[in-house]
Scaffold this motif. Structure first.
Motif, PDB file in Angstrom:
ATOM      1  N   TYR A   7      58.290  87.760   6.769  1.00  0.00           N
ATOM      2  CA  TYR A   7      57.379  87.277   7.810  1.00  0.00           C
ATOM      3  C   TYR A   7      58.157  86.917   9.078  1.00  0.00           C
ATOM      4  N   TYR A   8      59.284  86.229   8.918  1.00  0.00           N
ATOM      5  CA  TYR A   8      60.101  85.858  10.078  1.00  0.00           C
ATOM      6  C   TYR A   8      60.576  87.112  10.810  1.00  0.00           C
ATOM      7  N   PHE A   9      61.052  88.086  10.050  1.00  0.00           N
ATOM      8  CA  PHE A   9      61.486  89.338  10.672  1.00  0.00           C
ATOM      9  C   PHE A   9      60.324  90.002  11.404  1.00  0.00           C
ATOM     10  N   TYR A  10      59.161  90.039  10.761  1.00  0.00           N
ATOM     11  CA  TYR A  10      57.985  90.713  11.325  1.00  0.00           C
ATOM     12  C   TYR A  10      57.605  90.110  12.681  1.00  0.00           C
ATOM     13  N   LYS A  11      57.585  88.774  12.797  1.00  0.00           N
ATOM     14  CA  LYS A  11      57.206  88.119  14.054  1.00  0.00           C
ATOM     15  C   LYS A  11      58.280  88.341  15.125  1.00  0.00           C
ATOM     16  N   ALA A  12      59.540  88.295  14.715  1.00  0.00           N
ATOM     17  CA  ALA A  12      60.615  88.528  15.686  1.00  0.00           C
ATOM     18  C   ALA A  12      60.563  89.967  16.197  1.00  0.00           C
ATOM     19  N   ALA A  13      60.295  90.907  15.309  1.00  0.00           N
ATOM     20  CA  ALA A  13      60.206  92.314  15.697  1.00  0.00           C
ATOM     21  C   ALA A  13      58.991  92.548  16.590  1.00  0.00           C
ATOM     22  N   GLU A  14      57.918  91.864  16.307  1.00  0.00           N
ATOM     23  CA  GLU A  14      56.694  92.034  17.086  1.00  0.00           C
ATOM     24  C   GLU A  14      56.872  91.532  18.510  1.00  0.00           C
ATOM     25  N   LEU A  15      57.550  90.380  18.664  1.00  0.00           N
ATOM     26  CA  LEU A  15      57.715  89.755  19.982  1.00  0.00           C
ATOM     27  C   LEU A  15      59.000  90.190  20.686  1.00  0.00           C
ATOM     28  N   GLU A  16      59.958  90.734  19.893  1.00  0.00           N
ATOM     29  CA  GLU A  16      61.262  91.134  20.422  1.00  0.00           C
ATOM     30  C   GLU A  16      61.933  90.004  21.206  1.00  0.00           C
ATOM     31  N   HIS A  17      61.809  88.783  20.671  1.00  0.00           N
ATOM     32  CA  HIS A  17      62.388  87.621  21.344  1.00  0.00           C
ATOM     33  C   HIS A  17      62.502  86.497  20.314  1.00  0.00           C
ATOM     34  N   ILE A  18      63.717  86.029  20.063  1.00  0.00           N
ATOM     35  CA  ILE A  18      63.948  85.015  19.033  1.00  0.00           C
ATOM     36  C   ILE A  18      63.275  83.689  19.380  1.00  0.00           C
ATOM     37  N   THR A  19      63.421  83.248  20.635  1.00  0.00           N
ATOM     38  CA  THR A  19      62.857  81.958  21.033  1.00  0.00           C
ATOM     39  C   THR A  19      61.327  81.972  20.924  1.00  0.00           C
ATOM     40  N   LYS A  20      60.698  83.024  21.452  1.00  0.00           N
ATOM     41  CA  LYS A  20      59.241  83.108  21.378  1.00  0.00           C
ATOM     42  C   LYS A  20      58.759  83.166  19.920  1.00  0.00           C
ATOM     43  N   ALA A  21      59.485  83.904  19.082  1.00  0.00           N
ATOM     44  CA  ALA A  21      59.109  84.007  17.672  1.00  0.00           C
ATOM     45  C   ALA A  21      59.230  82.659  16.968  1.00  0.00           C
ATOM     46  N   SER A  22      60.313  81.917  17.264  1.00  0.00           N
ATOM     47  CA  SER A  22      60.496  80.610  16.608  1.00  0.00           C
ATOM     48  C   SER A  22      59.405  79.633  17.015  1.00  0.00           C
ATOM     49  N   ARG A  23      58.957  79.703  18.285  1.00  0.00           N
ATOM     50  CA  ARG A  23      57.865  78.835  18.735  1.00  0.00           C
ATOM     51  C   ARG A  23      56.556  79.175  18.032  1.00  0.00           C
ATOM     52  N   GLU A  24      56.274  80.468  17.901  1.00  0.00           N
ATOM     53  CA  GLU A  24      55.014  80.875  17.268  1.00  0.00           C
ATOM     54  C   GLU A  24      55.014  80.544  15.785  1.00  0.00           C
ATOM     55  N   ILE A  25      56.165  80.723  15.143  1.00  0.00           N
ATOM     56  CA  ILE A  25      56.258  80.408  13.717  1.00  0.00           C
ATOM     57  C   ILE A  25      56.356  78.900  13.501  1.00  0.00           C
ATOM     58  N   ASN A  26      56.813  78.203  14.539  1.00  0.00           N
ATOM     59  CA  ASN A  26      56.978  76.745  14.491  1.00  0.00           C
ATOM     60  C   ASN A  26      58.155  76.336  13.600  1.00  0.00           C
ATOM     61  N   ILE A  27      59.275  77.021  13.764  1.00  0.00           N
ATOM     62  CA  ILE A  27      60.515  76.615  13.108  1.00  0.00           C
ATOM     63  C   ILE A  27      61.617  76.604  14.161  1.00  0.00           C
ATOM     64  N   ALA A  28      62.728  75.965  13.826  1.00  0.00           N
ATOM     65  CA  ALA A  28      63.859  75.915  14.759  1.00  0.00           C
ATOM     66  C   ALA A  28      64.471  77.304  14.912  1.00  0.00           C
ATOM     67  N   GLN A  29      64.947  77.562  16.118  1.00  0.00           N
ATOM     68  CA  GLN A  29      65.523  78.878  16.402  1.00  0.00           C
ATOM     69  C   GLN A  29      66.706  79.206  15.489  1.00  0.00           C
ATOM     70  N   PRO A  30      67.636  78.261  15.243  1.00  0.00           N
ATOM     71  CA  PRO A  30      68.758  78.579  14.337  1.00  0.00           C
ATOM     72  C   PRO A  30      68.289  78.961  12.930  1.00  0.00           C
ATOM     73  N   ALA A  31      67.229  78.313  12.461  1.00  0.00           N
ATOM     74  CA  ALA A  31      66.709  78.622  11.127  1.00  0.00           C
ATOM     75  C   ALA A  31      66.153  80.038  11.078  1.00  0.00           C
ATOM     76  N   LEU A  32      65.494  80.456  12.147  1.00  0.00           N
ATOM     77  CA  LEU A  32      64.959  81.817  12.212  1.00  0.00           C
ATOM     78  C   LEU A  32      66.095  82.841  12.236  1.00  0.00           C
ATOM     79  N   THR A  33      67.096  82.570  13.072  1.00  0.00           N
ATOM     80  CA  THR A  33      68.243  83.490  13.166  1.00  0.00           C
ATOM     81  C   THR A  33      68.958  83.606  11.827  1.00  0.00           C
ATOM     82  N   LYS A  34      69.124  82.474  11.142  1.00  0.00           N
ATOM     83  CA  LYS A  34      69.796  82.464   9.833  1.00  0.00           C
ATOM     84  C   LYS A  34      69.018  83.287   8.806  1.00  0.00           C
TER      85      LYS A  34
END
Length: 275
Positions: A7-34
């Motif tokens: 799911y995290y990959f899917y949202k990041a791929a959809e938005l093509e932006h780590i910060t925007k994806a982390s905001r939409e998922i509502n998790i910290a950016q480092p956690a998403l990158t990890k």
């Protein structure tokens, strides 16, 4: 590999932006990158090309995104689909008995709830909301002997039915079982003159003295008002209609409850319905 990672990959791929994806998922950016890095390690292929916080899908990333689009999209939409089903305005009815009565009840009900749609089946199915069938208990309905002018004064007892031509239903009709059982219980071989599965045809054949017929007390509506309906001396023919609501059906909302209660009241009051 976990569904959360996908799911995290899917949202990041959809938005093509780590910060925007982390905001939409509502998790910290480092956690998403990890999580994405862990997924890449497990799959042993790179999924993103990084340019600061902007990202682009690699060929492997594009392949995985397309692979996930339909199944993951369906999973993410489950809650919305359940809400739509809960608010559904469609009722599926399986009427293995009294189908004419059920049809008229539907038409009466739609005068109040015109936005409700129905499916009415007369063959067995599994995904019904309401089932109408005959059984050993339920709403009792008497079955009369229907006669035209030729036979109305010739039938009083069970034995009077011997050799009388009978117009009966086809073997696909539930009422046919009741008729066959009646003849068998009384050791009479039925003289079948005509078989049909339509009440209007049955009515016309009886009216024209082509034979006698077996007419339900109220579920046939008012089309038999112009023929004689006889009750045999010392013998009463009954059937029982049972109505079941599918407690585990997908459409188990308020509108199904309302029609279920309405249909039960029609049978309970033996209300002759005509439209």
């Amino acid at each position: 590999m976990e569904l959360t990672q996908l799911y995290y990959f899917y949202k990041a791929a959809e938005l093509e932006h780590i910060t925007k994806a982390s905001r939409e998922i509502n998790i910290a950016q480092p956690a998403l990158t990890k999580a994405i890095h862990k997924l890449e390690e497990e799959l042993e292929v790179p999924l993103f090309l990084h340019n600061g916080r902007n990202i682009k899908l690699t060929p492997w990333g594009k392949w995985l995104y397309e692979k996930l689009k339909d199944p993951l999209g369906s999973i993410l939409n489950i809650k919305n689909e359940i809400n739509l089903l809960k608010n559904n305005k469609h009722i599926k009815i399986c009427a293995l008995a009294a189908s004419t009565f059920v049809t008229n009840a539907i038409l009466q009900f739609k005068r109040k709830y015109n936005n409700i749609t129905f499916t009415l089946l007369q063959n067995e199915c599994d995904d019904w909301d309401i089932l109408v069938d005959s059984g050993e208990k339920g709403y009792m309905e008497e079955i009369f002997i229907g006669c035209g002018s030729l036979y109305k004064n010739k039938i009083k007892e069970v034995t009077d039915l011997k050799d009388k031509p009978v117009i009966t239903f086809t073997h696909f009709k539930e009422l046919r079982d009741n008729i066959d059982r009646f003849y068998k219980d009384n050791n009479i071989k039925p003289n079948i003159a005509f078989e049909c599965d339509n009440l209007n045809i049955l009515h016309d054949l009886i009216l024209e003295n082509n034979g006698i017929g077996f007419i339900p007390e109220f579920t046939s509506g008012d089309i038999f008002n112009d023929i004689s309906l006889l009750r045999l001396d010392n013998y009463k023919i009954n059937r029982y209609i049972c109505i079941t609501k599918n407690q585990f059906g997908l459409n188990n909302g308020k509108i199904v409850d309302e029609f279920y209660e309405y249909l039960n009241s029609c049978f309970k009051n033996k209300k002759i319905l005509s439209v």
